[in-house]
Design a protein around this motif. Structure first.
Motif, PDB file in Angstrom:
ATOM      1  N   ILE B 491      27.229 -80.992  -0.902  1.00 45.71           N
ATOM      2  CA  ILE B 491      25.890 -80.533  -0.522  1.00 45.71           C
ATOM      3  C   ILE B 491      25.930 -79.894   0.856  1.00 45.71           C
ATOM      4  CG2 ILE B 491      23.555 -81.298   0.066  1.00 45.71           C
ATOM      5  CD1 ILE B 491      23.725 -83.272  -2.177  1.00 45.71           C
ATOM      6  N   ALA B 492      26.702 -80.523   1.754  1.00 47.54           N
ATOM      7  CA  ALA B 492      26.811 -79.960   3.104  1.00 47.54           C
ATOM      8  C   ALA B 492      27.360 -78.537   3.043  1.00 47.54           C
ATOM      9  CB  ALA B 492      27.716 -80.838   3.965  1.00 47.54           C
ATOM     10  N   LEU B 493      28.412 -78.348   2.255  1.00 41.24           N
ATOM     11  CA  LEU B 493      29.031 -77.023   2.171  1.00 41.24           C
ATOM     12  C   LEU B 493      28.083 -76.007   1.531  1.00 41.24           C
ATOM     13  CD1 LEU B 493      32.626 -78.057   1.036  1.00 41.24           C
ATOM     14  CD2 LEU B 493      31.830 -77.502   3.313  1.00 41.24           C
ATOM     15  N   SER B 494      27.422 -76.425   0.431  1.00 39.52           N
ATOM     16  CA  SER B 494      26.505 -75.458  -0.200  1.00 39.52           C
ATOM     17  C   SER B 494      25.349 -75.136   0.726  1.00 39.52           C
ATOM     18  CB  SER B 494      25.938 -75.947  -1.531  1.00 39.52           C
ATOM     19  OG  SER B 494      26.567 -77.074  -1.974  1.00 39.52           O
ATOM     20  N   PHE B 495      24.932 -76.137   1.497  1.00 38.38           N
ATOM     21  CA  PHE B 495      23.830 -75.893   2.420  1.00 38.38           C
ATOM     22  C   PHE B 495      24.217 -74.833   3.438  1.00 38.38           C
ATOM     23  CE2 PHE B 495      21.656 -76.742   6.425  1.00 38.38           C
ATOM     24  CZ  PHE B 495      20.350 -76.566   6.015  1.00 38.38           C
ATOM     25  N   ALA B 496      25.418 -74.985   3.992  1.00 39.11           N
ATOM     26  CA  ALA B 496      25.874 -74.010   4.985  1.00 39.11           C
ATOM     27  C   ALA B 496      25.900 -72.612   4.374  1.00 39.11           C
ATOM     28  CB  ALA B 496      27.263 -74.389   5.497  1.00 39.11           C
ATOM     29  N   LEU B 497      26.426 -72.526   3.150  1.00 36.63           N
ATOM     30  CA  LEU B 497      26.498 -71.226   2.473  1.00 36.63           C
ATOM     31  C   LEU B 497      25.108 -70.654   2.209  1.00 36.63           C
ATOM     32  CD1 LEU B 497      29.335 -71.407  -0.176  1.00 36.63           C
ATOM     33  CD2 LEU B 497      29.028 -69.756   1.630  1.00 36.63           C
ATOM     34  N   LEU B 498      24.234 -71.504   1.681  1.00 32.94           N
ATOM     35  CA  LEU B 498      22.884 -71.051   1.340  1.00 32.94           C
ATOM     36  C   LEU B 498      22.136 -70.590   2.584  1.00 32.94           C
ATOM     37  CD1 LEU B 498      21.290 -73.405  -1.317  1.00 32.94           C
ATOM     38  CD2 LEU B 498      21.552 -70.934  -1.413  1.00 32.94           C
ATOM     39  N   ALA B 499      22.209 -71.414   3.633  1.00 37.36           N
ATOM     40  CA  ALA B 499      21.502 -71.069   4.866  1.00 37.36           C
ATOM     41  C   ALA B 499      21.999 -69.721   5.386  1.00 37.36           C
ATOM     42  CB  ALA B 499      21.689 -72.160   5.913  1.00 37.36           C
ATOM     43  N   GLY B 500      23.337 -69.535   5.344  1.00 36.87           N
ATOM     44  CA  GLY B 500      23.907 -68.275   5.803  1.00 36.87           C
ATOM     45  C   GLY B 500      23.432 -67.097   4.956  1.00 36.87           C
ATOM     46  N   ALA B 501      23.471 -67.286   3.640  1.00 39.18           N
ATOM     47  CA  ALA B 501      23.099 -66.200   2.735  1.00 39.18           C
ATOM     48  C   ALA B 501      21.625 -65.840   2.900  1.00 39.18           C
ATOM     49  CB  ALA B 501      23.391 -66.600   1.297  1.00 39.18           C
ATOM     50  N   ILE B 502      20.778 -66.862   2.991  1.00 43.79           N
ATOM     51  CA  ILE B 502      19.345 -66.601   3.137  1.00 43.79           C
ATOM     52  C   ILE B 502      19.080 -65.883   4.451  1.00 43.79           C
ATOM     53  CG2 ILE B 502      17.088 -67.681   3.434  1.00 43.79           C
ATOM     54  CD1 ILE B 502      18.004 -69.840   1.482  1.00 43.79           C
ATOM     55  N   GLN B 503      19.794 -66.328   5.477  1.00 43.30           N
ATOM     56  CA  GLN B 503      19.635 -65.706   6.788  1.00 43.30           C
ATOM     57  C   GLN B 503      19.988 -64.226   6.751  1.00 43.30           C
ATOM     58  OE1 GLN B 503      19.870 -67.978   9.843  1.00 43.30           O
ATOM     59  NE2 GLN B 503      20.198 -66.445  11.404  1.00 43.30           N
ATOM     60  N   ILE B 504      21.098 -63.922   6.087  1.00 44.05           N
ATOM     61  CA  ILE B 504      21.529 -62.525   6.010  1.00 44.05           C
ATOM     62  C   ILE B 504      20.550 -61.710   5.185  1.00 44.05           C
ATOM     63  CG2 ILE B 504      23.296 -61.024   5.028  1.00 44.05           C
ATOM     64  CD1 ILE B 504      25.270 -62.434   6.370  1.00 44.05           C
ATOM     65  N   ALA B 505      20.079 -62.317   4.083  1.00 44.08           N
ATOM     66  CA  ALA B 505      19.135 -61.596   3.241  1.00 44.08           C
ATOM     67  C   ALA B 505      17.873 -61.272   4.037  1.00 44.08           C
ATOM     68  CB  ALA B 505      18.800 -62.423   2.010  1.00 44.08           C
ATOM     69  N   ALA B 506      17.384 -62.270   4.799  1.00 44.04           N
ATOM     70  CA  ALA B 506      16.176 -62.061   5.593  1.00 44.04           C
ATOM     71  C   ALA B 506      16.409 -60.982   6.643  1.00 44.04           C
ATOM     72  CB  ALA B 506      15.767 -63.368   6.259  1.00 44.04           C
ATOM     73  N   GLU B 507      17.606 -61.026   7.235  1.00 37.82           N
ATOM     74  CA  GLU B 507      17.952 -60.083   8.281  1.00 37.82           C
ATOM     75  C   GLU B 507      18.024 -58.660   7.725  1.00 37.82           C
ATOM     76  OE1 GLU B 507      18.172 -61.595  11.150  1.00 37.82           O
ATOM     77  OE2 GLU B 507      18.254 -59.620  12.103  1.00 37.82           O
ATOM     78  N   LEU B 508      18.678 -58.543   6.563  1.00 38.52           N
ATOM     79  CA  LEU B 508      18.799 -57.241   5.919  1.00 38.52           C
ATOM     80  C   LEU B 508      17.423 -56.692   5.594  1.00 38.52           C
ATOM     81  CD1 LEU B 508      21.671 -57.163   3.294  1.00 38.52           C
ATOM     82  CD2 LEU B 508      21.163 -55.537   5.092  1.00 38.52           C
ATOM     83  N   ASP B 509      16.577 -57.582   5.114  1.00 33.27           N
ATOM     84  CA  ASP B 509      15.243 -57.186   4.741  1.00 33.27           C
ATOM     85  C   ASP B 509      14.490 -56.661   5.966  1.00 33.27           C
ATOM     86  OD1 ASP B 509      13.525 -57.090   2.474  1.00 33.27           O
ATOM     87  OD2 ASP B 509      12.236 -58.505   3.560  1.00 33.27           O
ATOM     88  N   ARG B 510      14.666 -57.384   7.063  1.00 31.69           N
ATOM     89  CA  ARG B 510      13.997 -56.986   8.299  1.00 31.69           C
ATOM     90  C   ARG B 510      14.494 -55.610   8.748  1.00 31.69           C
ATOM     91  NH1 ARG B 510      14.719 -57.142  13.589  1.00 31.69           N
ATOM     92  NH2 ARG B 510      16.859 -57.883  13.386  1.00 31.69           N
ATOM     93  N   VAL B 511      15.833 -55.433   8.694  1.00 31.90           N
ATOM     94  CA  VAL B 511      16.410 -54.162   9.131  1.00 31.90           C
ATOM     95  C   VAL B 511      15.950 -53.035   8.215  1.00 31.90           C
ATOM     96  CG1 VAL B 511      18.555 -52.888   9.377  1.00 31.90           C
ATOM     97  CG2 VAL B 511      18.402 -55.218  10.233  1.00 31.90           C
TER      98      VAL B 511
END
Lengths: 113, 868
Positions: B491-511
């Motif tokens: 769960i810890a590993l998937s959380f890190a991955l998910l948080a990273g992916a969501i962050q990038i998606a949000a960032e891309l969306d913003r850009v």
């Protein structure tokens, strides 16, 4: 029980110590230590691993009786079995043959020389 | 026994021993140790430390020995391997669900690893095929602002004098139109000197490269075809040598065919179709200069030598330009290196999760098969024999998974090659290399085996008597605890991955949602080529451009068209020591600074939809004015006219330039289209007659117009090729292609990881509720509500989740550092991304444990008690 490897020095020392009387863990430890002149001084891990293995091989058993003088009734005592005694004899014979062999090849001075 | 400090410490040390052994002898061991400690203390207080140390070492050593002993027992008895293999095959085959899941899970991990390793090898570690590429450097001209531009050919000659290189070669690039019966074909031409093929270590496939006569331009014009173009256009005809190919209206004799491996390194180059001799007169404006460092020379030393030569070149003394050497490997993969690091971390996490899942599965299976194992042990099967069989099973699973993973990797590489953005041509270099594949499969199998061994160790120690007399009652604490821990890790590993992916998606969306400042959705950029051989002078070119613009303007659906030197993003760039008349010097005064912008014609701003904020746009009169006026972007106006008054003021690009009247201020456009664009100062000039090659066409549906553009251009002149035709919106998307690729990859990995974690959670929850069915039966018959049974089962999942999330938050925080390096414009951690990832995983956990929990709550007490 047939075995392909000779008993370890600790196993052998335990079997020998149990030759005269049943002993509990700590007494066994002291006996082994004294007999080896301090050369063998196992921790409880090594001691009980050896006891466990000797029990699995049927060379010793937990003693069903306990000496009347014991202060703690919960203490476990160990007893050598017939197979255990046979194993000691067999090992002693093996060591004897080894000794004779080594003497014959001049690796060890012959007795009396 | 009372638990004092001695008891607690000894118990802690004993935890090194296998659980069964502890249960059998733990109390006795502690008793013996106490007695020994008492006696030894009488001999001297200092003995206490000796006894404790000896005991700790002894217990640790015994723990290792006991766990390994089952393996040692089998030495010398190699017989029965084939029987074991058969048995393992039977066993795997019997439980096809287990096998399919284990193989599938592991295959995902292996596939991702192989895919990634291929990228790493092709793109980062060996970005070009030149021999000894690690000593290969590229020369660039740079200045304090950090901008790098291609050097002139003279830099090659300067470096040849530096005696720190084994070889120095130059390569230029240009587009050339080849006349064919079907109209002009635009080819990408590489211009090389005599040294480049040698530096690349690539002898020709056919014929020869260029000699001194060719390079001096003295003999008849010649050309060397690339292998790919030779195959494509001439069907790999071996009689091609001596034939003529007409390039830019000039017939050239084919003298050779170059191998595919001879290519221009670096991410920006399109594949080369034809090779031409590089003119020695420096008429090619900007070349790539490659050099191989001498074996005994460091990069720093070479850099010093080259810099010294820069300084001694008399004409250079006042120049802000310096020659900078950049290792080719660094340049070729560029910023992609960082991106690959981020994705690499994700892949490692995914493989880890897959391995944890399989280990969990093996543990669960080990439990389920305890009785079978015990029966077989009681019937005389040696522990070694059993262990070996189990190990064979893990091997079978991991080999099958590797084969499947290889298939997945092949598919994934194909997919990336198909989907890769135009600008990331270097990604094509990733392919399934046998060495890389072998290494990745090896790592995968080793990992699987390592994880397979954990459950093995605990399984083979089971003692037949104990297991067979056990009833199916409560869950076995040891192995369930271990599995929970593994799941929390997952769960810890998937959380890190998910948080990273969501962050990038949000960032891309913003850009992406950034307003580019012009009507990108309605613009089509058409770039044409006006061959020198076809147009004698600028007047001819101007005439052709105007005719093309008018023709395009007349197409149905087109609102307007305008000619410019480039299309945004990255339309054009001006360099100079920019200043405004009568204004205080800027902080970078005295340096050549870059100003983004464009060279345009009247009507440009209205056509592209760029707002004029102050003053006015260009008019036809401005074209005839001397000096011609300019417009500034809003940030340039603020920078050079800090107190306002830009309109009406004067501006110039360095001392050699004239003072140009500023007639207006336009809105800044998103000049580079990249995520990091800080809003560069912008400058717009009028284009010169005959210059500029791009026609920007405004239409409400650019896609519908695109189909008619080529014919319209051909109608003006059949020898003018359309080099590129794309919507401006797609050009902006292209600029973010790298970020987009990382986002997609990370998202794919994160979703896979979360799915794997969910499956793992579900498996353990089902197993626990099955094993505790008797306990639940008793609880229910004693009056426990079904709700409390539900809660009881769910609680386990919740604890695991919380543990995992806590660890995962830490991991994700650390992981963001990687992401920031890989994705430009990513600033700081968004709590929202963490929250979203928590919600996703929370929901997943609830679902994965809730279903088995609901089933447990429906336990029929009578049925449960009868089970067994």
């Amino acid at each position: 029980m047939p075995r392909d490897t000779p008993p370890t020095p600790l196993s052998m020392a335990i079997l020998v110590a149990l030759g005269r009387e049943d002993l509990h863990g700590y007494a066994l430890l002291r006996e082994v230590e004294e007999r080896s002149g301090g050369r063998l001084s196992p921790g409880t891990g090594s001691l009980y691993a050896a006891l466990q293995r000797l029990m699995e091989e049927g060379l010793i058993i937990e003693s069903p009786e306990r000496p009347t003088a014991d202060d703690d009734a919960r203490r476990r005592y160990y007893r050598i079995t017939r197979e255990g005694r046979a194993a000691v004899v067999e090992e002693a014979a093996r060591m004897d043959r080894l000794l004779a062999d080594a003497r014959a090849h001049g690796l060890i001075p012959a007795r009396g020389s | 026994m009372r638990r004092d400090a001695i008891g607690r410490l000894h118990a802690l040390l004993r935890s090194a021993l296998p659980a069964g052994f502890r249960r059998a002898h733990g109390q006795e061991m502690e008793r013996v140790f106490r007695e020994r400690l008492r006696d030894e203390t009488r001999r001297g207080t200092w003995r206490v430390a000796v006894v404790w140390t000896g005991e700790a070492l002894d217990l640790a050593g015994t723990g290792i020995r006991l766990r390994m002993s089952w393996w040692r027992e089998g030495e010398g008895s190699m017989g029965g391997w084939t029987d074991d293999l058969k048995s393992a095959l039977r066993s795997v085959g019997r439980s096809s669900g287990f096998a399919a899941f284990a193989v599938g899970t592991l295959a995902l991990g292996v596939g991702a690893t192989i895919t990634f390793a291929s990228f790493l090898d092709g793109v980062v570690l060996r970005p070009i095929d030149f021999p000894e590429a690690d000593r290969l450097v590229m020369a660039w001209r740079t200045q304090d602002s950090g901008f790098m531009v291609s050097p002139e050919l003279s830099i090659r000659d300067r470096m040849r004098a530096a005696d720190v290189f084994d070889g120095v070669a130059a390569l230029g690039w240009r587009e050339m139109a080849r006349s064919t019966d079907d109209g002009p074909e635009v080819l990408s031409a590489g211009l090389i000197d005599e040294a480049l093929p040698g530096l690349a270590g690539q002898p020709p496939v056919l014929g020869r490269y260029f000699d001194a006569t060719d390079l001096a331009g003295a003999g008849a014009p010649v050309v060397v075809l690339s292998e790919k173009y030779w195959k494509r256009a001439f069907g790999a005809d071996r009689d091609i040598l001596g034939r003529a190919v007409t390039l830019e209206g000039e017939p050239r004799t084919v003298v050779g065919v170059a191998p595919e491996a001879l290519r221009a390194p670096g991410p920006g180059h399109p594949p080369i179709d034809v090779w031409l001799p590089l003119p020695g007169d420096g008429s090619q404006p900007g070349v790539n200069v490659f050099a191989r460092l001498r074996e005994d020379v460091t990069l720093d030393h070479a850099q010093e030598r080259v810099r010294a030569l820069d300084l001694s070149a008399a004409e250079n003394e006042a120049s802000p330009w310096k020659t900078r050497l950049v290792p080719v490997s660094e340049f070729a993969s560029g910023r992609l290196r960082n991106a690959l690091k981020a994705v690499g971390a994700a892949v490692a996490l995914l493989l880890l999760i897959a391995c944890i899942n399989v280990a969990n599965l093996l543990l669960a299976r080990g439990d389920a098969r305890r009785k079978e194992t015990a029966v077989r042990a009681a019937l005389g099967a040696g522990r070694v024999r059993l262990g070996r069989e189990l190990l064979l099973e893990s091997t079978l699973v991991s080999v099958a998974a590797s084969v499947l993973g290889l298939g997945l990797a092949t598919g994934a590489l194909g997919l990336v090659h198909r989907l890769r953005p135009e600008s990331l041509q270097i990604l094509d270099r990733a392919h399934l290399d046998p060495t890389v594949t072998l290494a990745a499969v090896g790592v995968a199998i080793a990992t699987a085996l390592a994880f397979g061994v954990i459950p093995l160790l605990s399984r083979v120690r089971t003692r037949p008597g104990v297991v067979l007399s056990q009833r199916r009652g409560t869950a076995d604490g040891d192995s369930v605890g271990l599995r929970r821990l593994l799941l929390a890790g997952e769960i810890a590993l998937s959380f890190a991955l998910l948080a990273g992916a969501i962050q990038i998606a949000a960032e891309l969306d913003r850009v992406r949602s950034r307003d580019p400042g012009l009507a990108v959705d309605e613009l089509l950029a058409v770039s044409v080529r006006l061959p020198d051989w076809r147009f004698a002078d600028d007047a001819g070119r101007e005439d052709a451009l105007v005719r093309i613009r008018r023709r395009l303007q007349g197409l149905p659906g087109v609102e307007a068209a305008t000619v410019a030197s480039g299309s945004p993003p990255a339309a054009g760039i001006f360099f100079g020591d920019a200043s405004a008349e009568g204004q205080p010097p800027t902080e970078d005064a005295g340096k050549a600074v870059p100003l983004f912008g464009n060279s345009v014609e009247p009507g440009y701003f209205a056509t592209v939809g760029q707002a004029v904020l102050e003053g006015r746009a260009f008019t036809e009169e401005d074209v005839r004015a001397d000096p011609r006026p300019i417009l500034l972007g809003e940030s340039a106006a603020r920078k050079y006219f800090p107190d306002g008054g830009a309109v009406g003021g004067h501006f110039r690009l360095g001392e050699g330039d004239v003072w140009r009247p500023v007639i207006g201020i336009v809105r800044d456009v998103w000049a580079t289209g990249s995520a990091t664009d800080p809003g560069y100062p912008q400058l717009y000039m009028l284009r010169d007659e005959g210059s500029a090659r791009v026609v920007l066409v405004r239409a409400s549906d650019p896609g519908a117009v695109a189909g008619k553009v080529r014919d319209a251009v051909r109608a003006v002149d059949a020898e003018i090729p359309v080099v590129e035709m794309r919507t401006v919106a797609s050009r902006y998307r292209e600029a973010l292609a790298r970020e987009h690729l990382i986002g997609v990859l990370l998202a794919a990995f994160a979703v896979t990881a979360a799915a794997l974690a969910a499956v793992g959670l579900y498996g353990v929850a089902v197993q626990i509720s099955v094993r505790r069915v008797r306990e639940f039966g008793i609880r229910i018959s004693l009056g426990a509500g079904r709700r409390s049974i539900f809660a009881l089962t769910l609680r386990g999942g919740a604890t695991t989740l919380v543990l995992g999330l806590l660890a995962g938050t830490g991991l994700a925080w650390a992981g963001l550092r990687f992401l920031k390096a890989g994705v430009a414009g990513l600033d700081g951690a968004h709590p929202g991304a963490f929250l979203a990832a928590m919600l996703v995983l929370g929901a997943t956990t609830l679902l994965a444990t809730g279903v088995p929990a609901a089933r447990a709550a429906r336990t029929d007490p009578v049925e449960a008690m009868r089970t067994e």
